[in-house]
Design an enzyme around this catalytic site. Structure first.
Site, PDB file in Angstrom:
ATOM      1  CB  CYS A 154      -5.854  10.055  10.747  1.00 38.28           C
ATOM      2  SG  CYS A 154      -4.251   9.424  11.100  1.00 38.28           S
ATOM      3  CG  ASP A 171       2.810   1.581   9.641  1.00 43.55           C
ATOM      4  OD1 ASP A 171       3.045   1.743   8.433  1.00 43.55           O
ATOM      5  OD2 ASP A 171       2.509   2.516  10.405  1.00 43.55           O
ATOM      6  CE  LYS A 200      -1.805   1.605   4.028  1.00 42.08           C
ATOM      7  NZ  LYS A 200      -1.495   3.009   4.295  1.00 42.08           N
ATOM      8  CG  ASN A 201       2.219   2.600   3.549  1.00 39.23           C
ATOM      9  OD1 ASN A 201       1.063   2.898   3.228  1.00 39.23           O
ATOM     10  ND2 ASN A 201       2.567   2.345   4.791  1.00 39.23           N
ATOM     11  CG  ASP A 231       5.778  20.678  10.321  1.00 36.68           C
ATOM     12  OD1 ASP A 231       5.137  19.607  10.317  1.00 36.68           O
ATOM     13  OD2 ASP A 231       6.819  20.814  10.966  1.00 36.68           O
ATOM     14  CG  LEU A 232       8.777  18.018   8.791  1.00 34.71           C
ATOM     15  CD1 LEU A 232       9.225  16.617   9.210  1.00 34.71           C
ATOM     16  CD2 LEU A 232       9.810  19.057   9.212  1.00 34.71           C
ATOM     17  NE  ARG A 257      -0.317  10.289   9.913  1.00 36.51           N
ATOM     18  CZ  ARG A 257      -0.656   9.270   9.131  1.00 36.51           C
ATOM     19  NH1 ARG A 257      -1.819   8.722   9.274  1.00 36.51           N
ATOM     20  NH2 ARG A 257       0.158   8.865   8.201  1.00 36.51           N
ATOM     21  N   PRO A 258       0.927  16.546  11.164  1.00 36.33           N
ATOM     22  CG  PRO A 258       2.678  17.559  12.295  1.00 36.33           C
ATOM     23  CD  PRO A 258       1.729  16.415  12.389  1.00 36.33           C
ATOM     24  NE  ARG A 285      -7.189   4.119   5.148  1.00 34.91           N
ATOM     25  CZ  ARG A 285      -6.295   4.666   5.986  1.00 34.91           C
ATOM     26  NH1 ARG A 285      -6.605   4.909   7.242  1.00 34.91           N
ATOM     27  NH2 ARG A 285      -5.097   4.981   5.576  1.00 34.91           N
TER      28      ARG A 285
HETATM   29  C1  EPZ Z   1       3.910   7.007   6.311  1.00 34.38           C
HETATM   30  O1  EPZ Z   1       3.071   8.034   6.837  1.00 34.38           O
HETATM   31  C2  EPZ Z   1       3.029   5.779   6.195  1.00 34.38           C
HETATM   32  N1  EPZ Z   1       1.913   6.040   5.282  1.00 34.38           N
HETATM   33  C3  EPZ Z   1       2.486   5.408   7.583  1.00 34.38           C
HETATM   34  O2  EPZ Z   1       1.743   4.198   7.437  1.00 34.38           O
HETATM   35  C4  EPZ Z   1       3.680   5.139   8.507  1.00 34.38           C
HETATM   36  O3  EPZ Z   1       3.188   4.875   9.803  1.00 34.38           O
HETATM   37  C5  EPZ Z   1       4.592   6.379   8.551  1.00 34.38           C
HETATM   38  O4  EPZ Z   1       5.000   6.723   7.202  1.00 34.38           O
HETATM   39  C6  EPZ Z   1       5.841   6.149   9.391  1.00 34.38           C
HETATM   40  O5  EPZ Z   1       6.523   5.058   8.909  1.00 34.38           O
HETATM   41  C7  EPZ Z   1       2.143   5.981   3.946  1.00 34.38           C
HETATM   42  O6  EPZ Z   1       3.251   5.742   3.489  1.00 34.38           O
HETATM   43  C8  EPZ Z   1       0.953   6.220   3.060  1.00 34.38           C
HETATM   44  P1  EPZ Z   1       5.772  10.442   8.512  1.00 34.38           P
HETATM   45  P2  EPZ Z   1       3.604   9.566   6.886  1.00 34.38           P
HETATM   46  O7  EPZ Z   1       5.663  11.695   7.746  1.00 34.38           O
HETATM   47  O8  EPZ Z   1       4.408   9.854   5.695  1.00 34.38           O
HETATM   48  C9  EPZ Z   1       5.647  13.690  11.938  1.00 34.38           C
HETATM   49  C10 EPZ Z   1      -0.112   2.788   7.677  1.00 34.38           C
HETATM   50  O9  EPZ Z   1      -0.638   2.272   8.672  1.00 34.38           O
HETATM   51  N2  EPZ Z   1       5.590  14.668  10.848  1.00 34.38           N
HETATM   52  O10 EPZ Z   1       7.012   9.616   8.416  1.00 34.38           O
HETATM   53  O11 EPZ Z   1       2.427  10.436   7.184  1.00 34.38           O
HETATM   54  C11 EPZ Z   1       4.340  12.902  12.058  1.00 34.38           C
HETATM   55  O12 EPZ Z   1       3.406  13.619  12.835  1.00 34.38           O
HETATM   56  C12 EPZ Z   1       0.328   4.239   7.730  1.00 34.38           C
HETATM   57  O13 EPZ Z   1       0.094   2.193   6.582  1.00 34.38           O
HETATM   58  C13 EPZ Z   1       5.692  16.031  11.150  1.00 34.38           C
HETATM   59  O14 EPZ Z   1       5.813  16.418  12.308  1.00 34.38           O
HETATM   60  O15 EPZ Z   1       4.529   9.489   8.177  1.00 34.38           O
HETATM   61  C14 EPZ Z   1       4.780  11.619  12.722  1.00 34.38           C
HETATM   62  O16 EPZ Z   1       4.845  11.832  14.115  1.00 34.38           O
HETATM   63  C15 EPZ Z   1       0.023   4.893   9.066  1.00 34.38           C
HETATM   64  N3  EPZ Z   1       5.616  16.936  10.137  1.00 34.38           N
HETATM   65  C16 EPZ Z   1       6.197  11.411  12.174  1.00 34.38           C
HETATM   66  O17 EPZ Z   1       6.610  12.675  11.635  1.00 34.38           O
HETATM   67  C17 EPZ Z   1       5.472  16.548   8.824  1.00 34.38           C
HETATM   68  O18 EPZ Z   1       5.433  17.427   7.937  1.00 34.38           O
HETATM   69  C18 EPZ Z   1       6.282  10.363  11.076  1.00 34.38           C
HETATM   70  O19 EPZ Z   1       5.440  10.770  10.044  1.00 34.38           O
HETATM   71  C19 EPZ Z   1       5.363  15.170   8.535  1.00 34.38           C
HETATM   72  C20 EPZ Z   1       5.437  14.251   9.559  1.00 34.38           C
END
Ligand code: EPZ
Length: 418
Positions: A116, A304, A22-23, A124-125, A121-122, A396
């Site tokens: 969610c 995950d 999926k990811n 900002d980055l 899940r901001p 999903r």
């Molecule tokens: C991806 O989400 C995956 N989703 C998530 O899988 C997975 O849990 C996550 O990476 C971590 O491995 C997809 O690939 C579609 P992140 P993503 O940005 O990209 C913080 C599942 O169950 N953050 O690495 O949204 C954020 O809040 C899903 O399949 C910021 O602060 O994850 C979190 O605490 C759930 N600012 C951390 O970073 C930002 O701009 C990791 O988030 C972005 C993220």
């Protein structure tokens, strides 16, 4: 809302074929926007999230043709750069389309995807990465308008190795002028899959899998076909289903390298695991030994798998401790598990799991995708009947989940609750 009806207590045995990731499929589907032509994708999992992504590509003007084993996407006809609001909210990860739309059209409008079930899940980055590339970002009342005359390659230092921000930075810079260097990039295997797909189209991306990725902008990309990598979280889920039921299963079309942290922990708990290049065989003991885990960015233990692992160790010998370092609200499933006789207490970022003799069937509700999968794992192992509600969360991310479980001997049916 539908439910799973599970009669638990059977050892899982036999073989299961792991679906496409999926990811990996989601960012690659977004990346098809960049070649303004046709892409043929194989092994795209038929799940709600990929269906949503295809719906968005169609809403933007693209054409999607689904065949038995493949999906053909034509993005030459895309004529809109505004992601429909209701679709943004139905699937958070649609924010990944922004990088591809900006990369090709130098503009994109989308609403803040919102938090969610597992955290705020901001993004900002993501936005900081776009601004580094010379993309103007105007935010008003939750709507983001991104616009750039030109996209000039730049150095982007990520404060955190965010998967989505890394992917969006790559997608926005593939067709830019000059070189982009992304430091502190996420190292997940799905980013390597995205790099391989982009390079097959003629992009120049290197370093995925490490914490520095370089993108050299190119003028155009060609039409290709591509096979999506296996889903490592689905693989981990079935390994845990064998582990908690004392079972013996063979995973086909699985990549053992991607699940190294999970294999190491299950071996520590007493499972026998053998691997081939695209197969994993697991034989579980009657009772697991307790283990401790801390979730970390890849190659650490994947967040995950946290809920699924916590469930697997509910009936282990001893007390296991799980620390969730990635998301701030990823223990909502615990209260549902405790209804089944688990003895888990949550203190801040940690869950303390005291092993009990067994779990018992109960009526529980999925709280999110992986929390819901954890309840199915618990139901398959528990004594008696379990009803898991709100399974739309689970649909999903897991393709033919009940069908695959029945193939391994589980007694599980879907019921449409009126
Ligand atoms: C991806 O989400 C995956 N989703 C998530 O899988 C997975 O849990 C996550 O990476 C971590 O491995 C997809 O690939 C579609 P992140 P993503 O940005 O990209 C913080 C599942 O169950 N953050 O690495 O949204 C954020 O809040 C899903 O399949 C910021 O602060 O994850 C979190 O605490 C759930 N600012 C951390 O970073 C930002 O701009 C990791 O988030 C972005 C993220």
């Amino acid at each position: 809302m539908s439910s799973y009806i599970i009669k638990g207590g059977t050892k899982l045995e036999g073989k299961v074929t792991i679906s496409g990731s999926k990811n990996s499929a989601l960012p690659i589907l977004a990346a098809t926007i960049l070649n303004a032509g046709k892409t043929t994708l194989y092994n795209v999992p038929n799940i709600q999230d990929t269906q949503k992504m295809l719906e968005i590509l169609t809403a933007l003007g693209g054409k999607v043709e689904k065949k038995k084993q493949k999906i053909i996407i034509d993005t030459s006809t895309i004529n809109k750069q505004e992601i429909p609001d209701h679709l943004m909210h139905q699937m958070r990860s649609s924010v990944i389309l922004a990088g591809a739309l900006i990369g090709r059209f130098h503009q994109a409008t989308f609403t803040y995807p919102g938090g969610c079930d597992i955290g705020s899940r901001p993004i900002d980055l993501h936005l900081k990465a776009f601004e580094k590339l010379g993309i103007g970002v105007v935010q008003s009342y939750g709507e983001m308008q991104c616009q750039a005359e030109q996209i000039i390659g730049e150095k982007i230092d990520l404060d955190f190795p965010s998967v989505g921000a890394t992917e969006n930075a790559i997608l926005a810079s593939v067709l830019a002028e000059g070189k982009t260097l992304i430091t502190n990039s996420a190292r997940e295997p799905e980013i390597i899959d995205l790099q391989n797909f982009l390079n097959k189209m003629g992009a120049k991306v290197k370093g995925a899998g490490n914490n520095e990725i370089e993108v050299e902008g190119v003028k155009r990309l060609k039409e290709v076909s591509y096979n999506i990598m296996p889903d490592r979280i689905e693989s981990g889920t079935f390994l845990c289903l064998a582990a908690i039921t004392g079972g013996n299963i063979r995973l086909q079309n699985a990549n053992p390298i991607h699940v190294t942290p999970i294999i190491n922990k299950l071996e520590e708990a007493g499972c026998e695991i053998q691997t081939k290049s695209n197969e994993i065989m697991i034989k579980a003991p009657k009772k697991l030994k307790a283990v401790d885990i801390k979730t970390m960015p890849y190659p650490g233990f994947p967040t995950d798998m946290q809920s699924i692992f916590a469930t697997t160790f509910c009936t282990a010998k001893g007390t296991s401790i799980i620390v969730e370092n990635i998301f701030e609200n990823r223990f909502k499933y615990v209260q549902e598990l405790n209804k089944m006789g688990a003895k888990i207490t949550v203190e801040g970022k940690s869950a303390i799991i005291r092993g009990v003799r067994r779990l018992y069937g109960a009526s529980v509700k999925a709280t999110d995708l992986r929390g819901g999968a954890a309840l199915v794992v618990a139901g398959v192992a528990a004594k008696g009947m379990t009803v898991v509600g709100n399974i739309e969360y689970i649909l999903r991310g897991y393709e033919k989940f009940d069908q695959k479980l029945r193939g391994l001997g589980a007694d599980i049916e879907i019921s449409e609750v009126i």
